[in-house]
Scaffold this motif. Sequence first.
Motif, PDB file in Angstrom:
ATOM      1  N   GLY A 206      99.296 -37.502  21.483  1.00  0.00           N
ATOM      2  CA  GLY A 206      99.361 -37.328  20.033  1.00  0.00           C
ATOM      3  C   GLY A 206     100.800 -37.183  19.601  1.00  0.00           C
ATOM      4  O   GLY A 206     101.579 -36.474  20.255  1.00  0.00           O
ATOM      5  N   GLU A 207     101.150 -37.865  18.507  1.00  0.00           N
ATOM      6  CA  GLU A 207     102.527 -37.819  18.004  1.00  0.00           C
ATOM      7  C   GLU A 207     102.525 -37.660  16.495  1.00  0.00           C
ATOM      8  O   GLU A 207     101.790 -38.339  15.787  1.00  0.00           O
ATOM      9  CB  GLU A 207     103.278 -39.106  18.347  1.00  0.00           C
ATOM     10  CG  GLU A 207     103.435 -39.380  19.819  1.00  0.00           C
ATOM     11  CD  GLU A 207     104.331 -40.581  20.096  1.00  0.00           C
ATOM     12  OE1 GLU A 207     105.066 -40.990  19.163  1.00  0.00           O
ATOM     13  OE2 GLU A 207     104.294 -41.101  21.219  1.00  0.00           O
ATOM     14  N   LEU A 208     103.344 -36.742  16.033  1.00  0.00           N
ATOM     15  CA  LEU A 208     103.731 -36.609  14.632  1.00  0.00           C
ATOM     16  C   LEU A 208     105.212 -36.252  14.630  1.00  0.00           C
ATOM     17  O   LEU A 208     105.762 -35.881  15.684  1.00  0.00           O
ATOM     18  CB  LEU A 208     102.922 -35.507  13.932  1.00  0.00           C
ATOM     19  CG  LEU A 208     101.460 -35.806  13.580  1.00  0.00           C
ATOM     20  CD1 LEU A 208     100.762 -34.532  13.117  1.00  0.00           C
ATOM     21  CD2 LEU A 208     101.364 -36.888  12.508  1.00  0.00           C
ATOM     22  N   PRO A 209     105.906 -36.358  13.512  1.00  0.00           N
ATOM     23  CA  PRO A 209     107.314 -35.957  13.509  1.00  0.00           C
ATOM     24  C   PRO A 209     107.504 -34.538  14.046  1.00  0.00           C
ATOM     25  O   PRO A 209     106.884 -33.587  13.560  1.00  0.00           O
ATOM     26  CB  PRO A 209     107.693 -36.056  12.024  1.00  0.00           C
ATOM     27  CG  PRO A 209     106.795 -37.126  11.495  1.00  0.00           C
ATOM     28  CD  PRO A 209     105.493 -36.924  12.210  1.00  0.00           C
ATOM     29  N   GLY A 210     108.323 -34.403  15.070  1.00  0.00           N
ATOM     30  CA  GLY A 210     108.596 -33.102  15.659  1.00  0.00           C
ATOM     31  C   GLY A 210     107.501 -32.574  16.555  1.00  0.00           C
ATOM     32  O   GLY A 210     107.565 -31.419  17.005  1.00  0.00           O
ATOM     33  N   ILE A 211     106.489 -33.396  16.854  1.00  0.00           N
ATOM     34  CA  ILE A 211     105.327 -32.955  17.626  1.00  0.00           C
ATOM     35  C   ILE A 211     104.994 -33.999  18.682  1.00  0.00           C
ATOM     36  O   ILE A 211     104.972 -35.194  18.392  1.00  0.00           O
ATOM     37  CB  ILE A 211     104.106 -32.752  16.697  1.00  0.00           C
ATOM     38  CG1 ILE A 211     104.339 -31.550  15.774  1.00  0.00           C
ATOM     39  CG2 ILE A 211     102.820 -32.587  17.504  1.00  0.00           C
ATOM     40  CD1 ILE A 211     103.279 -31.396  14.708  1.00  0.00           C
ATOM     41  N   ARG A 212     104.724 -33.551  19.909  1.00  0.00           N
ATOM     42  CA  ARG A 212     104.201 -34.410  20.954  1.00  0.00           C
ATOM     43  C   ARG A 212     103.168 -33.613  21.747  1.00  0.00           C
ATOM     44  O   ARG A 212     103.453 -32.495  22.197  1.00  0.00           O
ATOM     45  CB  ARG A 212     105.302 -34.905  21.911  1.00  0.00           C
ATOM     46  CG  ARG A 212     106.343 -35.791  21.263  1.00  0.00           C
ATOM     47  CD  ARG A 212     105.804 -37.123  20.783  1.00  0.00           C
ATOM     48  NE  ARG A 212     106.859 -38.000  20.320  1.00  0.00           N
ATOM     49  CZ  ARG A 212     107.354 -38.012  19.088  1.00  0.00           C
ATOM     50  NH1 ARG A 212     106.907 -37.144  18.175  1.00  0.00           N
ATOM     51  NH2 ARG A 212     108.306 -38.872  18.750  1.00  0.00           N
ATOM     52  N   HIS A 213     101.978 -34.186  21.928  1.00  0.00           N
ATOM     53  CA  HIS A 213     100.925 -33.547  22.710  1.00  0.00           C
ATOM     54  C   HIS A 213     100.405 -34.530  23.747  1.00  0.00           C
ATOM     55  O   HIS A 213     100.524 -35.744  23.599  1.00  0.00           O
ATOM     56  CB  HIS A 213      99.731 -33.140  21.834  1.00  0.00           C
ATOM     57  CG  HIS A 213     100.045 -32.290  20.646  1.00  0.00           C
ATOM     58  ND1 HIS A 213     100.998 -31.293  20.669  1.00  0.00           N
ATOM     59  CD2 HIS A 213      99.493 -32.265  19.397  1.00  0.00           C
ATOM     60  CE1 HIS A 213     101.022 -30.692  19.481  1.00  0.00           C
ATOM     61  NE2 HIS A 213     100.122 -31.274  18.704  1.00  0.00           N
ATOM     62  N   ASP A 214      99.759 -33.991  24.767  1.00  0.00           N
ATOM     63  CA  ASP A 214      99.016 -34.815  25.711  1.00  0.00           C
ATOM     64  C   ASP A 214      97.910 -33.970  26.314  1.00  0.00           C
ATOM     65  O   ASP A 214      98.118 -32.791  26.638  1.00  0.00           O
ATOM     66  CB  ASP A 214      99.935 -35.353  26.821  1.00  0.00           C
ATOM     67  CG  ASP A 214      99.411 -36.633  27.470  1.00  0.00           C
ATOM     68  OD1 ASP A 214      98.294 -37.064  27.124  1.00  0.00           O
ATOM     69  OD2 ASP A 214     100.126 -37.197  28.314  1.00  0.00           O
ATOM     70  N   VAL A 215      96.729 -34.567  26.441  1.00  0.00           N
ATOM     71  CA  VAL A 215      95.605 -33.918  27.107  1.00  0.00           C
ATOM     72  C   VAL A 215      95.024 -34.926  28.083  1.00  0.00           C
ATOM     73  O   VAL A 215      94.894 -36.105  27.766  1.00  0.00           O
ATOM     74  CB  VAL A 215      94.544 -33.414  26.109  1.00  0.00           C
ATOM     75  CG1 VAL A 215      93.986 -34.542  25.243  1.00  0.00           C
ATOM     76  CG2 VAL A 215      93.412 -32.692  26.847  1.00  0.00           C
ATOM     77  N   GLY A 216      94.721 -34.466  29.288  1.00  0.00           N
ATOM     78  CA  GLY A 216      94.235 -35.410  30.284  1.00  0.00           C
ATOM     79  C   GLY A 216      93.361 -34.772  31.336  1.00  0.00           C
ATOM     80  O   GLY A 216      93.306 -33.539  31.478  1.00  0.00           O
ATOM     81  N   LEU A 217      92.664 -35.636  32.062  1.00  0.00           N
ATOM     82  CA  LEU A 217      91.886 -35.244  33.219  1.00  0.00           C
ATOM     83  C   LEU A 217      92.555 -35.816  34.451  1.00  0.00           C
ATOM     84  O   LEU A 217      92.669 -37.038  34.595  1.00  0.00           O
ATOM     85  CB  LEU A 217      90.457 -35.779  33.102  1.00  0.00           C
ATOM     86  CG  LEU A 217      89.548 -35.494  34.294  1.00  0.00           C
ATOM     87  CD1 LEU A 217      89.314 -34.001  34.456  1.00  0.00           C
ATOM     88  CD2 LEU A 217      88.219 -36.226  34.146  1.00  0.00           C
ATOM     89  N   LEU A 218      93.038 -34.949  35.323  1.00  0.00           N
ATOM     90  CA  LEU A 218      93.689 -35.350  36.573  1.00  0.00           C
ATOM     91  C   LEU A 218      92.706 -35.146  37.706  1.00  0.00           C
ATOM     92  O   LEU A 218      92.024 -34.105  37.760  1.00  0.00           O
ATOM     93  CB  LEU A 218      94.948 -34.524  36.811  1.00  0.00           C
ATOM     94  CG  LEU A 218      96.228 -34.934  36.061  1.00  0.00           C
ATOM     95  CD1 LEU A 218      96.047 -34.845  34.556  1.00  0.00           C
ATOM     96  CD2 LEU A 218      97.400 -34.063  36.515  1.00  0.00           C
ATOM     97  N   GLU A 219      92.640 -36.132  38.624  1.00  0.00           N
ATOM     98  CA  GLU A 219      91.644 -36.060  39.682  1.00  0.00           C
ATOM     99  C   GLU A 219      92.204 -36.633  40.974  1.00  0.00           C
ATOM    100  O   GLU A 219      92.934 -37.618  40.977  1.00  0.00           O
ATOM    101  CB  GLU A 219      90.391 -36.826  39.261  1.00  0.00           C
ATOM    102  CG  GLU A 219      89.228 -36.628  40.194  1.00  0.00           C
ATOM    103  CD  GLU A 219      87.896 -36.710  39.502  1.00  0.00           C
ATOM    104  OE1 GLU A 219      86.871 -36.499  40.182  1.00  0.00           O
ATOM    105  OE2 GLU A 219      87.877 -36.989  38.280  1.00  0.00           O
TER     106      GLU A 219
END
Length: 276
Positions: A206-219
């Motif tokens: 996810g990206e917005l000005p001044g913002i970065r996110h990430d969500v994931g499933l690692l296996e």
Amino acid sequence: MLAEEIRSVIRRAPGTLGVVVQDPSGVLVDLEGDRVVPSASTIKVLVLVAALRRVADGRSRMGDLLDLPAPAERVGGSGPLQALGSVTRLRLGELLELMVTLSDNDATNVVLDLVGPDGPAAVAAGLGLADTRLQRRMMDFAAREAGRENLTSARDLAALVAALRRGEALPPDQTRDALELLGRQQLRDGLPALLPPAVVCGNKTGELPGIRHDVGLLECDGRWAAVAVTATGLGDGPVDHGSVAWPSIAAVGAAVGAWLSSGTGRTGAPQGPRRP
């Protein structure tokens, strides 16, 4: 120790990070995970689950054709549909593919029109995602200025992906579809970027000005972890410095990946994202 390694990443990171790691036994790491932030495009995982619930109960089919807005009415921002004016209809499955793998905002808005506001709200309520609220369409700047922002937290994002992995969010066929879509993600500068070769990852950024996110499933070999990182405070007035957060998000992914590949992570049912 995994938590201490992630704390070290956070101390060196730009901006303000929240990190949550959850495995089959529960939450392993929660560092500012309850901090409520604008969700950016991570909210599309919630929309995905709401759409697949419609498929599961027979109200929609993946092959249903849905109309796209006229080219002049498309919002753009990310994804290809704004540039493809000759494309006027797509199947639901194709829209979900574009929404997740390329974060297409126009595809997302079509899906939002299908599921309505009650669909994502019911998913959030049913899974206990207390910090997550979908209050506007993608690229609706007027709604943002009026205070109607889409919100979430690292704790909720990790809980959502963990619920998917455990088969609690969707029936088996739709669980498989959701995890495979996340596994075909094309935006991989965050959690997947530095993973050991044996670790696979399905994720949503996810990206917005001044913002970065990430969500994931690692296996890795049946062991898994849901990981969510939210990064804010990456702007300087009108200037977006958000991309400087990706190395820190990647370092969190690498730490969890190394922990999983070492055999420390707990096992679960052998179902998860496929390597793109």
